[in-house]
Design a protein around this motif. Structure first.
Motif, PDB file in Angstrom:
ATOM      1  N   ILE A  92       0.842  -1.200   0.000  1.00 33.67           N
ATOM      2  CA  ILE A  92       0.000   0.000   0.000  1.00 33.67           C
ATOM      3  C   ILE A  92       0.879   1.252   0.000  1.00 33.67           C
ATOM      4  CG2 ILE A  92      -1.606   1.378   1.393  1.00 33.67           C
ATOM      5  CD1 ILE A  92      -2.738  -1.326   2.443  1.00 33.67           C
ATOM      6  N   SER A  93       1.879   1.273   0.883  1.00 29.73           N
ATOM      7  CA  SER A  93       2.768   2.435   0.991  1.00 29.73           C
ATOM      8  C   SER A  93       3.522   2.672  -0.304  1.00 29.73           C
ATOM      9  CB  SER A  93       3.774   2.231   2.131  1.00 29.73           C
ATOM     10  OG  SER A  93       3.107   1.912   3.322  1.00 29.73           O
ATOM     11  N   THR A  94       4.007   1.595  -0.900  1.00 34.25           N
ATOM     12  CA  THR A  94       4.751   1.716  -2.158  1.00 34.25           C
ATOM     13  C   THR A  94       3.846   2.294  -3.244  1.00 34.25           C
ATOM     14  OG1 THR A  94       6.088  -0.190  -1.570  1.00 34.25           O
ATOM     15  CG2 THR A  94       6.107   0.471  -3.889  1.00 34.25           C
ATOM     16  N   TYR A  95       2.638   1.786  -3.333  1.00 30.30           N
ATOM     17  CA  TYR A  95       1.719   2.292  -4.354  1.00 30.30           C
ATOM     18  C   TYR A  95       1.404   3.772  -4.120  1.00 30.30           C
ATOM     19  CZ  TYR A  95      -2.245   3.250  -7.248  1.00 30.30           C
ATOM     20  OH  TYR A  95      -3.072   3.843  -8.164  1.00 30.30           O
ATOM     21  N   LEU A  96       1.023   4.101  -2.887  1.00 30.44           N
ATOM     22  CA  LEU A  96       0.619   5.483  -2.597  1.00 30.44           C
ATOM     23  C   LEU A  96       1.774   6.471  -2.782  1.00 30.44           C
ATOM     24  CD1 LEU A  96      -1.700   4.981   0.508  1.00 30.44           C
ATOM     25  CD2 LEU A  96      -2.377   5.713  -1.784  1.00 30.44           C
TER      26      LEU A  96
END
Ligand code: HEC
Length: 106
Positions: A92-96
């Motif tokens: 999630i963090s990587t995508y955001l």
């Protein structure tokens, strides 16, 4: 002979399907991150609550970890963050962290 070549063509088309499906697959983490969009805007660009745009992978991940383990605490984010595994929070963090505006989807 006609039947065979027709069958061969059909087989080739069916074999090509998985490749086409893979190309259309969303970037890793997007599906999970889409759970955040309701409150943080499309791709985290901000709506009712804080924008997540411009934050690094580490910042978002660290905050999620903190919110997950916060005690005492019973706020929205704690309840939400608790539903994810460590690996999912990294995705999630990587995508955001790669989002720049509501129209971007990389
Ligand atoms: C139901 C609404 C809701 C959802 C869904 C939600 N958040 Fe939040 N988020 C909030 C609120 C409200 C805050 C403000 C802090 C608080 O009250 O807990 C917040 C704060 C944050 C913060 C800290 C503030 C900042 O600007 O860095 C981060 C990071 C964050 N959320 C990430 C996420 C991520 C990632 C997801 C999806 C996995 C998510 N949120 C889903 C409501 C939500």
């Amino acid at each position: 002979m006609r039947v065979i070549s027709g069958f061969t063509l059909l087989s080739a088309a069916l074999l090509a399907l998985p490749a086409a499906a893979q190309t259309a697959a969303p970037p890793p983490g997007r599906l999970l991150a889409s759970n955040c969009f309701q409150c943080h805007g499309t791709n985290g660009a901000g709506s009712s609550f804080d924008s997540l745009i411009g934050e690094s992978v580490d910042e978002i991940y660290k905050k999620l970890r903190e919110m997950q383990s916060e005690t005492p605490g019973n706020n929205i984010m704690k309840a939400h963050a608790r539903g994810y595994t460590d690996e999912q929070m990294r995705q999630i963090s990587t995508y955001l962290s790669r989002q720049r505006s509501s129209s971007t989807s990389r």
